[in-house]
Design an enzyme around this catalytic site. Structure first.
Site, PDB file in Angstrom:
ATOM      1  N   CYS B 122       0.821  -1.216   0.000  1.00 26.77           N
ATOM      2  CA  CYS B 122       0.000   0.000   0.000  1.00 26.77           C
ATOM      3  C   CYS B 122       0.853   1.263   0.000  1.00 26.77           C
ATOM      4  O   CYS B 122       0.332   2.358  -0.145  1.00 26.77           O
ATOM      5  CB  CYS B 122      -0.942  -0.005   1.187  1.00 26.77           C
ATOM      6  SG  CYS B 122      -1.942  -1.505   1.263  1.00 26.77           S
ATOM      7  N   HIS B 269      -3.539   6.750   2.203  1.00 23.58           N
ATOM      8  CA  HIS B 269      -3.930   5.452   1.647  1.00 23.58           C
ATOM      9  C   HIS B 269      -5.327   5.117   2.155  1.00 23.58           C
ATOM     10  O   HIS B 269      -5.633   5.254   3.337  1.00 23.58           O
ATOM     11  CB  HIS B 269      -2.913   4.394   2.063  1.00 23.58           C
ATOM     12  CG  HIS B 269      -3.407   2.993   1.869  1.00 23.58           C
ATOM     13  ND1 HIS B 269      -3.960   2.574   0.680  1.00 23.58           N
ATOM     14  CD2 HIS B 269      -3.453   1.935   2.724  1.00 23.58           C
ATOM     15  CE1 HIS B 269      -4.318   1.297   0.817  1.00 23.58           C
ATOM     16  NE2 HIS B 269      -4.034   0.899   2.038  1.00 23.58           N
ATOM     17  N   ASN B 300     -10.385  -0.896  -0.176  1.00 18.66           N
ATOM     18  CA  ASN B 300      -8.931  -0.747  -0.096  1.00 18.66           C
ATOM     19  C   ASN B 300      -8.317  -1.347  -1.359  1.00 18.66           C
ATOM     20  O   ASN B 300      -8.397  -2.547  -1.579  1.00 18.66           O
ATOM     21  CB  ASN B 300      -8.442  -1.470   1.171  1.00 18.66           C
ATOM     22  CG  ASN B 300      -6.929  -1.452   1.325  1.00 18.66           C
ATOM     23  OD1 ASN B 300      -6.184  -1.192   0.381  1.00 18.66           O
ATOM     24  ND2 ASN B 300      -6.477  -1.744   2.529  1.00 18.66           N
TER      25      ASN B 300
END
Lengths: 82, 344
Positions: B122, B269, B300
């Site tokens: 990420c 993020h 996500n």
């Protein structure tokens, strides 16, 4: 100077109030964070970090899981505060 | 000793254009609830996620990347032939050789641009952006296409109630090029490999191939080793992502010389809205700062989440060209990267 159990519970009550919006008077020794106070696993992390700062204590993640009630947390802090 | 002629780059670099691609299929929480015992309310309260996009067979890592990169190039007004390098960050491209970036570079129409993939979970977008900035300033590429792309639905255990609802698919891209003014600040980045087990793949590809005689592996109902998936220790990740990453984000602001009042947009993020909320609170950013909350409808998407969120904010008008944005990626590794950018 180390905090007394009473001071710790009062401090936890303020923290839980700030993070989860629970009235401070509801935060009692026998109350379960998840079942009685509606503090979920993520809010519990925030409570723990705030308690660490306030009482100058380290509460590792593996120990967080053992803190079911306000009393558990108060006892833990009493034992581990420096 | 012979004298080597130095390379000549641009004085500074900046993001010139952004583009995103979200798969056509929108997956609401109701679909997730078919395989886990949970509720829409529980998923929303723990993650903020209402819907996510899942890719179909045609929406490959390469195809989604091409769409996003094409939009970013168009937004930047740059022709593919001017692109000197293509950097792709992904953990969900299942063909490790060759790098998918080479296929994308060719299909975009670049003139034999340098092309490679990176893996930083990420944090991948920030890592790739930092490489791109370096290339532009150092002179090895005038324009660089940076792509974050994931098909995390392929790496999701739909029976795991802690992660089944979390992940989504998509691609986000930016074009980085020369600038007379600094448009990308210093990167504050790093890794904490001692915490590598906190976010990981359940089963290595080798163990998956060997099969079920390894009794420690998770098995499905038919007794076969379960397909690898991404798993995490939620509370540990939450603590690290909020309280450690707040320090990193602050360092990135300080390194760029940007005070809280000079910041327009915060694009963390998109892991979980609870992390975003707590991070915002811990950083004590002013309420005037626009916060990306693309996670609500995108889930996500790991390396794709920051450029996708950036694209969404610019599309909706919540953020505008020239705004100053703090971006921070964090995740598996544990790896992280934060920097301040001027929005294209």
């Amino acid at each position: 100077m180390a905090a007394t159990q009473e001071e710790i519970v009062a401090g936890l009550a303020e923290i839980v109030n700030e993070i989860a919006g629970i009235p401070t008077e509801d935060v009692q020794l026998d109350k379960s964070f998840t079942d009685d106070l509606d503090v979920d696993s993520l809010s519990m992390v925030e409570v723990v970090v705030a308690a660490e700062e306030r009482f100058d204590v380290k509460i590792p993640d593996e120990d967080v899981k053992t803190l079911k009630t306000v009393g558990d947390a108060a006892d833990y802090i009493l034992k581990h505060q420096s | 000793m012979s004298k080597i002629k130095p390379s000549k780059g641009a004085p500074y670099a900046r993001i010139l254009g952004v583009g995103g691609y979200r798969p056509a299929r929108v997956v609401p929480n109701e679909v997730i609830l078919e395989t886990i015992d949970s509720s829409d309310e529980w998923i929303r309260s723990r993650s903020g996620i209402q819907t996510r996009h899942w890719a179909n067979d045609e929406e490959t890592v390469s195809a989604m990347s091409l769409e996003a990169a094409g939009k970013a190039l168009a937004a930047a007004g740059i022709d593919a032939a001017q692109v000197g390098a293509v950097v792709v960050s992904t953990v969900s491209h299942f063909e490790q050789t060759p790098a998918v970036a080479t296929e994308i570079a060719a299909k975009l129409g670049t003139d034999r641009a340098a092309a490679f993939d990176i893996s930083a979970g990420c944090a991948g977008f920030g890592y790739a952006l930092t490489l791109a900035k370096g290339m532009v300033v150092e002179g090895s590429a005038e324009y660089v296409v940076v792509i974050g792309v994931e098909r995390l639905s392929d790496l999701t255990d739909l029976e795991d109630r802690a992660t089944a609802f979390l992940f989504g698919d998509g691609a986000g891209a930016v074009v980085v090029g020369p600038s007379e003014e600094p448009g990308i600040g210093p990167t504050v980045w790093g890794s904490e490999g001692d915490k590598a087990g906190v976010i990981k793949q359940t089963v290595s590809w080798n163990d998956y191939r060997v099969g079920a005689e390894l009794s420690s592996l998770p098995l499905d109902e038919a007794g076969r080793v379960k397909f690898p998936a991404i798993t995490q220790e939620g509370q540990t990740v939450f603590r690290w992502a909020v309280f450690e990453m707040a320090k990193v984000a602050q360092q990135a602001l300080d390194a760029a010389g940007i005070g809280p009042d000079e910041l327009d947009v915060f694009i963390p993020h998109q892991a979980n809205e609870r992390i975003i909320d707590s991070l915002f609170k811990t950083l004590k950013l002013p309420e005037t700062v626009t916060v990306a909350r693309d996670v609500r409808t995108t889930g996500n998407t790991s390396a794709a989440s920051i450029p996708l969120a950036m694209d969404r904010l610019m599309e909706t008008g919540e953020a505008k060209s020239g705004d100053t944005a703090l971006v921070i990626g964090f995740g598996a590794g544990l790896a992280y990267a934060a920097t301040v950018v001027t929005l294209p």
